[in-house]
Scaffold this motif. Structure first.
Motif, PDB file in Angstrom:
ATOM      1  N   LYS A  88      12.656   7.151  -2.022  1.00  0.00           N
ATOM      2  CA  LYS A  88      12.877   8.598  -2.071  1.00  0.00           C
ATOM      3  C   LYS A  88      13.018   9.072  -3.517  1.00  0.00           C
ATOM      4  CE  LYS A  88      15.817  12.046   0.078  1.00  0.00           C
ATOM      5  NZ  LYS A  88      16.077  12.674  -1.207  1.00  0.00           N
ATOM      6  N   LEU A  89      13.622   8.180  -4.318  1.00  0.00           N
ATOM      7  CA  LEU A  89      13.829   8.508  -5.723  1.00  0.00           C
ATOM      8  C   LEU A  89      12.497   8.704  -6.437  1.00  0.00           C
ATOM      9  CD1 LEU A  89      16.625   8.576  -7.132  1.00  0.00           C
ATOM     10  CD2 LEU A  89      15.970   6.445  -8.246  1.00  0.00           C
ATOM     11  N   THR A 218      25.688  -1.567  13.762  1.00  0.00           N
ATOM     12  CA  THR A 218      24.485  -0.979  14.367  1.00  0.00           C
ATOM     13  C   THR A 218      24.630   0.530  14.450  1.00  0.00           C
ATOM     14  OG1 THR A 218      25.287  -2.224  16.243  1.00  0.00           O
ATOM     15  CG2 THR A 218      22.978  -2.463  15.713  1.00  0.00           C
ATOM     16  N   SER A 219      25.840   0.965  14.695  1.00  0.00           N
ATOM     17  CA  SER A 219      26.025   2.409  14.721  1.00  0.00           C
ATOM     18  C   SER A 219      25.769   2.986  13.344  1.00  0.00           C
ATOM     19  CB  SER A 219      27.448   2.758  15.116  1.00  0.00           C
ATOM     20  OG  SER A 219      27.657   2.331  16.420  1.00  0.00           O
ATOM     21  N   GLU A 220      26.249   2.248  12.356  1.00  0.00           N
ATOM     22  CA  GLU A 220      26.047   2.716  10.995  1.00  0.00           C
ATOM     23  C   GLU A 220      24.556   2.732  10.680  1.00  0.00           C
ATOM     24  OE1 GLU A 220      28.388   0.596   8.206  1.00  0.00           O
ATOM     25  OE2 GLU A 220      27.271   1.404   6.504  1.00  0.00           O
ATOM     26  N   ILE A 221      23.891   1.637  11.109  1.00  0.00           N
ATOM     27  CA  ILE A 221      22.437   1.567  10.914  1.00  0.00           C
ATOM     28  C   ILE A 221      21.776   2.751  11.610  1.00  0.00           C
ATOM     29  CG2 ILE A 221      20.372   0.318  11.662  1.00  0.00           C
ATOM     30  CD1 ILE A 221      22.014  -2.248  11.230  1.00  0.00           C
ATOM     31  N   ALA A 222      22.195   2.945  12.844  1.00  0.00           N
ATOM     32  CA  ALA A 222      21.583   4.014  13.637  1.00  0.00           C
ATOM     33  C   ALA A 222      21.823   5.380  12.994  1.00  0.00           C
ATOM     34  CB  ALA A 222      22.143   3.980  15.054  1.00  0.00           C
ATOM     35  N   GLU A 228      17.881   9.572   7.813  1.00  0.00           N
ATOM     36  CA  GLU A 228      16.581   9.424   7.152  1.00  0.00           C
ATOM     37  C   GLU A 228      15.462  10.036   7.980  1.00  0.00           C
ATOM     38  OE1 GLU A 228      15.826   5.365   6.231  1.00  0.00           O
ATOM     39  OE2 GLU A 228      17.437   5.291   4.739  1.00  0.00           O
ATOM     40  N   ARG A 229      15.572   9.855   9.288  1.00  0.00           N
ATOM     41  CA  ARG A 229      14.491  10.350  10.151  1.00  0.00           C
ATOM     42  C   ARG A 229      14.680  11.788  10.584  1.00  0.00           C
ATOM     43  NH1 ARG A 229      13.353   5.206  14.013  1.00  0.00           N
ATOM     44  NH2 ARG A 229      12.322   3.956  12.412  1.00  0.00           N
ATOM     45  N   VAL A 280      29.684  12.067   4.654  1.00  0.00           N
ATOM     46  CA  VAL A 280      29.477  12.815   3.408  1.00  0.00           C
ATOM     47  C   VAL A 280      28.023  13.299   3.290  1.00  0.00           C
ATOM     48  CG1 VAL A 280      29.626  12.740   0.895  1.00  0.00           C
ATOM     49  CG2 VAL A 280      31.464  11.774   2.288  1.00  0.00           C
ATOM     50  N   PRO A 281      27.028  12.358   3.349  1.00  0.00           N
ATOM     51  CA  PRO A 281      25.651  12.889   3.323  1.00  0.00           C
ATOM     52  C   PRO A 281      25.285  13.731   4.547  1.00  0.00           C
ATOM     53  CG  PRO A 281      25.651  10.490   3.619  1.00  0.00           C
ATOM     54  CD  PRO A 281      27.050  10.887   3.268  1.00  0.00           C
ATOM     55  N   ILE A 282      25.825  13.370   5.710  1.00  0.00           N
ATOM     56  CA  ILE A 282      25.497  14.167   6.905  1.00  0.00           C
ATOM     57  C   ILE A 282      26.052  15.586   6.739  1.00  0.00           C
ATOM     58  CG2 ILE A 282      25.881  14.452   9.401  1.00  0.00           C
ATOM     59  CD1 ILE A 282      25.953  11.375   9.625  1.00  0.00           C
TER      60      ILE A 282
END
Ligand code: C2E
Ligand code: MG
Ligand code: MG
Length: 475
Positions: A88-89, A218-222, A228-229, A280-282
């Motif tokens: 992304k950078l 997995t929740s964090e991954i999700a 991202e998506r 924070v990003p969300i």
């Protein structure tokens, strides 16, 4: 005469035969053209336009085929997920055109790392997937992963600049790590995120990743993936002035449109997001999107409304919160007075000094402040007068029973009186019935939010409501 006629008719015949041949040839040419157009379309529908690699559809197709083959012949196969770190950078700093050029070249290097019988596909963005049929052992996949890492390690030159990119690779092997396509893909994906988190470059899936204690991960991954998506959406719930009956603002409420589970409500994922820090990003995304949407409504000519955005505890503790809010307001061009930030009473009371100074700075930016779920925490009313907030929000648990429970009615009355004394606005949330509305009106609580008027709505539906100028009397 006869001879001439004969000659003539021959010529006619010849002509018509010639014509026929021509027509046939033309037809054949057209068919060939159609066929090649069709083939082209077919090709395009299963290949990625940018890199020419197979796309997700073709990859899935091949994976299903190869799995059937592997099952019949008792063979192993591997699925590898590859994601470029910080791609992304590159896009952000060099621009999308450069990003695209880089992706094309990455695709070329990836292709050169595998056998003819293997498949490299672009799944979208900076995600690639490998299908390695007929491997003898998982280590064979590891070897290819190492080869890929080596190939991508060489510096890249683009636009006169030299830079490095590192990928993260997750590997899942049939039959050990999954018997079907979905499980294999999911586990390769999990392994890839593990690799990313640990800075490992590549990672073989292990069963312990799916253990109980990995659920959080997995929740964090999700969640990270969802961000991202762009699977988060905001629904807007109107806030009404009961005197005029008009919409005066809206609360932005986040939802997660999960590809398999459908709409997931914040109660289910905000606690995880809070725990992992992803809030924070969300939250920043929510703030930016809500401000941009509000500006868009204003630009479209609707009467200006204020948008209310919830801040979580973790967000409220961020040192750069005020800067972030300021930056987002500037980026989106929204006048600060049309933004209201909500913190819950519990968050406000965690560190009173911090609350007072942060709220002051936010107020100085020109944004409004509301205390959410008021009445559910343990506020010392004494502090309340030091909080530079504008609004108290009566929690829906009180509103629910105002017409039945005497206590809830008393608490609600007290909050309204308190707000009036402190010169604060008061808004009741969770208003579902006419009786509740009548009660609140009698107490001179003249702002409400709740299903009685409207549920939270996607932006497009909210726009339609604004267009129709729907007011309280229409409900
Ligand atoms: P909240 O800020 O108190 O939001 C009000 C909640 O009440 C919303 O639930 C809303 O849909 C619901 N609600 C509205 N009217 C009625 C009604 O008439 N009856 C009933 N029973 N419920 C009503 P939702 O959207 O599920 O959000 C739940 C909580 O999640 C929010 O409570 C807020 O604390 C949090 N949340 C939502 N979006 C965000 C966000 O973007 N960031 C953060 N940090 N938290 C958020
Ligand atoms: Mg709220
Ligand atoms: Mg609330």
């Amino acid at each position: 005469m006869t001879a001439r006629r004969g000659a003539l008719s021959m010529t006619d015949e010849e002509k018509s035969v010639e014509q026929l041949i021509k027509e046939l040839a033309e037809m054949r040419r057209q068919i060939a053209e159609l066929k090649s157009a069709e083939e082209h379309l077919m090709y395009m529908s299963v290949h990625d336009a940018l890199t020419g690699l197979p796309n997700r559809m073709l990859f899935n197709d091949r994976l299903h085929m190869e799995l059937a083959h592997a099952e019949r012949n008792h063979q192993m196969l591997a699925v590898m997920f590859l994601d470029l770190d910080r791609f992304k950078l590159v896009n952000d700093t060099l621009g999308h055109a450069m990003g695209d050029r880089l992706l094309k070249r990455v695709a070329d290097r990836l292709k050169s790392c595998v056998r003819k019988s293997d498949t490299v596909a672009r799944m979208g963005g900076d995600e690639f997937c490998f299908l390695l049929p007929e491997i003898a052992q998982p280590e064979d996949a590891v070897k290819i992963a190492k080869k890929i890492l080596k190939a991508l390690k060489k510096p890249w030159r683009l636009g006169g600049q030299e830079f490095y990119i590192t990928p993260s690779i997750g590997i899942a092997v049939y039959p050990n790590d999954g018997q079907d396509a979905d499980t294999l893909m999911k586990n390769a994906d999990t392994a890839m995120y593990r690799a990313k988190e640990q800075g490992n470059n590549y990672q073989l899936y292990t069963a312990e990743m799916s253990d109980q204690n990995m659920e959080r991960l997995t929740s964090e991954i999700a969640l990270r993936r969802a961000l991202e998506r762009q699977e988060f959406v905001i629904h807007y719930q109107p806030q009404i002035n009961t005197e005029t009956g008009q919409i005066i603002g809206m609360e932005a409420l986040v939802r997660w449109e999960h590809p398999e589970r459908g709409t997931v409500f914040p109660a289910e994922f905000i606690p995880y997001a809070e725990e992992t820090g992803l809030i924070v990003p969300i939250g920043e995304w929510v703030l930016r999107t809500a401000c941009a949407q509000n500006k868009a409504w204003q630009d479209a000519g609707f009467p200006p409304l204020r948008v209310t955005v919830n801040l979580s505890a973790r967000q409220f503790q961020q040192k750069d919160l005020v800067e972030t809010v300021d930056r987002i307001l500037k980026e989106t061009g929204l006048d600060p007075r049309w933004l209201e930030l909500e913190i819950t009473e519990t968050v406000a009371m965690q560190d009173v000094e911090h609350t007072i100074s942060t709220l002051r700075e936010l107020r100085d930016l020109g944004v409004r402040i509301a205390i959410d779920d008021f009445g559910t925490g343990y506020s010392s009313f004494n502090y309340l007068k030091y909080f530079p907030n504008h609004t108290l929000k009566i929690d829906k648990s009180f509103v629910r029973d105002v017409t039945e429970g005497r206590e809830d009615a008393a608490i609600t009355k007290a909050i309204i009186a308190l707000a009036q004394n402190l010169n604060l606005k008061v808004i009741a949330e969770g208003v579902e019935t006419e009786e509740q509305l009548a009660f609140l009106k009698r107490q001179q609580c003249n702002e409400i939010q709740g299903y009685l008027f409207s549920r939270p709505l996607p932006a497009e539906e909210f726009t339609r409501m604004l267009e129709k100028k729907i007011a309280l009397k229409d409900r």
